[in-house]
Design an enzyme around this catalytic site. Structure first.
Site, PDB file in Angstrom:
ATOM      1  N   ASP A  11       0.847  -1.186   0.000  1.00 53.17           N
ATOM      2  CA  ASP A  11       0.000   0.000   0.000  1.00 53.17           C
ATOM      3  C   ASP A  11       0.891   1.247   0.000  1.00 53.17           C
ATOM      4  O   ASP A  11       2.043   1.191   0.442  1.00 53.17           O
ATOM      5  CB  ASP A  11      -0.902  -0.015   1.233  1.00 53.17           C
ATOM      6  CG  ASP A  11      -2.106   0.898   1.080  1.00 53.17           C
ATOM      7  OD1 ASP A  11      -2.316   1.426  -0.031  1.00 53.17           O
ATOM      8  OD2 ASP A  11      -2.841   1.077   2.069  1.00 53.17           O
ATOM      9  N   THR A  24      -2.766   6.216  -3.977  1.00 55.89           N
ATOM     10  CA  THR A  24      -3.766   7.259  -4.162  1.00 55.89           C
ATOM     11  C   THR A  24      -3.188   8.413  -4.972  1.00 55.89           C
ATOM     12  O   THR A  24      -3.915   9.327  -5.342  1.00 55.89           O
ATOM     13  CB  THR A  24      -4.238   7.805  -2.800  1.00 55.89           C
ATOM     14  OG1 THR A  24      -3.099   8.301  -2.078  1.00 55.89           O
ATOM     15  CG2 THR A  24      -4.899   6.704  -1.979  1.00 55.89           C
TER      16      THR A  24
END
Length: 352
Positions: free
Chosen positions: A113, A162
């Protein structure tokens, strides 16, 4: 401040992660939403299984809370492999990554992540691992330095970010599959909420679930959080059954309006309108006025407001649209810009 928001898309801690893990789909058949992405991943997984190879490396990008971690577990389950979860900031030196890579079995999934936050040193270790399934370790220093190559088992790297623009070109180029996750439609969130209400052994009216779906900002993590909060409210203030009335009262108590915006979203738009006349205004100026970090505004607050045309980005900065004024029940004032205050497509008729 943003991390404490009910509609915040970031995880609030281990307890929430444990609860969400119990509600996660385990395979493609159970996964609701992201139809195009799921179809592509299903084809890639089936092709890899038929060739008895690991699935190609996958890069998932999009706002947080949309299921990137869940998809890593689903892919691992579909190929019958283990998933190993870590994040970019946790891998501070090459040895951290080498320790993980050497423990992988054939076909395992390594999920990283916030992969855009990997250091350059760690990235260099990752390149040969992704391409040739080997790691190169430098032993000693100076004139006595030598490189030792350690083979590792073929694996699948699933990276999540993101901020795709912050990922280096060489890293992006090493992913065979790169896909964007979109916000979920209310119909998909409604199906997710129905399934999760059953798993939570909670009785919920269909109208109540539709209300939650509409206010969940297109994000499953937010939908699950609102479902639990509404269940708590119904237990304490009602008969334990989630109905439309108790749902509206619970959301009103949490200051979440009919578009899923909370107080911080409204402060963001009011700051643009009241302090900066609707824009254009730079994100640094908004962050300073609100006392927030720029990254928080860009990663947590802005995506949903942009997606729903409450604000726009221009060369000069952010602008509040006519929709933002209407939502806040303020008189529409076309923002001044180099075009003489002409409205954009999102602003509608400036004279209306």
């Amino acid at each position: 401040m943003a991390r404490d928001r009910i509609v915040g898309v970031g995880s609030t801690g281990e307890e929430e992660e444990r609860l969400n893990f119990a509600l996660r789909p385990q395979n493609f058949a159970q996964y609701v939403g992201q139809e195009s992405l799921i179809r592509k991943l299903r084809i890639a997984v089936e092709a890899a299984k038929s060739r008895k190879e690991p699935v190609d490396h996958v890069l998932l990008h999009g706002p947080p809370g949309l299921g990137k971690t869940t998809l890593a577990h689903v892919v691992a389950n579909e190929v019958g492999a283990q998933v190993h979860v870590t994040n970019g900031p946790a891998l501070t030196k090459g040895a951290d990554l080498v320790g993980i890579l050497t423990k992988l079995s054939f076909g395992d999934v390594l999920f990283i992540d916030e992969i855009h936050r990997l250091s350059a040193v760690v990235e260099e270790y990752l390149y040969p691992a992704m391409e040739d399934f080997r790691v190169d370790i430098t032993i000693d220093q100076g004139a006595h330095a030598r490189t030792m190559t350690i083979p590792i088992q073929p694996f699948t790297l699933i990276g999540a970010t993101t901020r795709l623009g912050l990922l280096t070109g060489p890293m992006r180029g090493r992913f065979g599959i790169s896909e964007h996750l979109d916000f979920y439609a209310p119909e998909a969130l409604h199906e997710i909420l129905k399934a999760n209400a059953r798993q939570l052994k909670t009785v919920a009216d269909d109208k109540a679930l539709w209300e939650l779906a509409r206010r969940s900002r297109g994000t499953p993590r937010v939908a699950n959080r609102l479902l639990r909060r509404t269940r708590d409210y119904a237990t304490v203030e009602g008969d334990g059954k989630i109905n439309l009335e108790s749902t509206k009262l619970a959301l009103e108590l949490a200051a979440i309006d009919d578009r899923g915006l909370d107080e911080q979203d409204r402060v963001f738009m009011k700051t643009m309108i009241d302090v900066y006349d609707g824009g254009p205004v730079g994100i640094e100026a908004i962050a300073a006025t609100m006392g927030e970090e720029r990254d928080t505004l860009e990663d947590v607050i802005e995506p949903y407001l942009l997606q729903n045309a409450f604000i726009t980005r221009t060369r000069q900065g952010r602008r509040a649209t006519k929709l933002a004024y209407e939502h806040l029940k303020l008189k529409w004032r076309p923002p001044k810009d180099e075009n003489g205050g002409q409205p954009t497509f999102f602003d509608g008729d400036a004279n209306s």
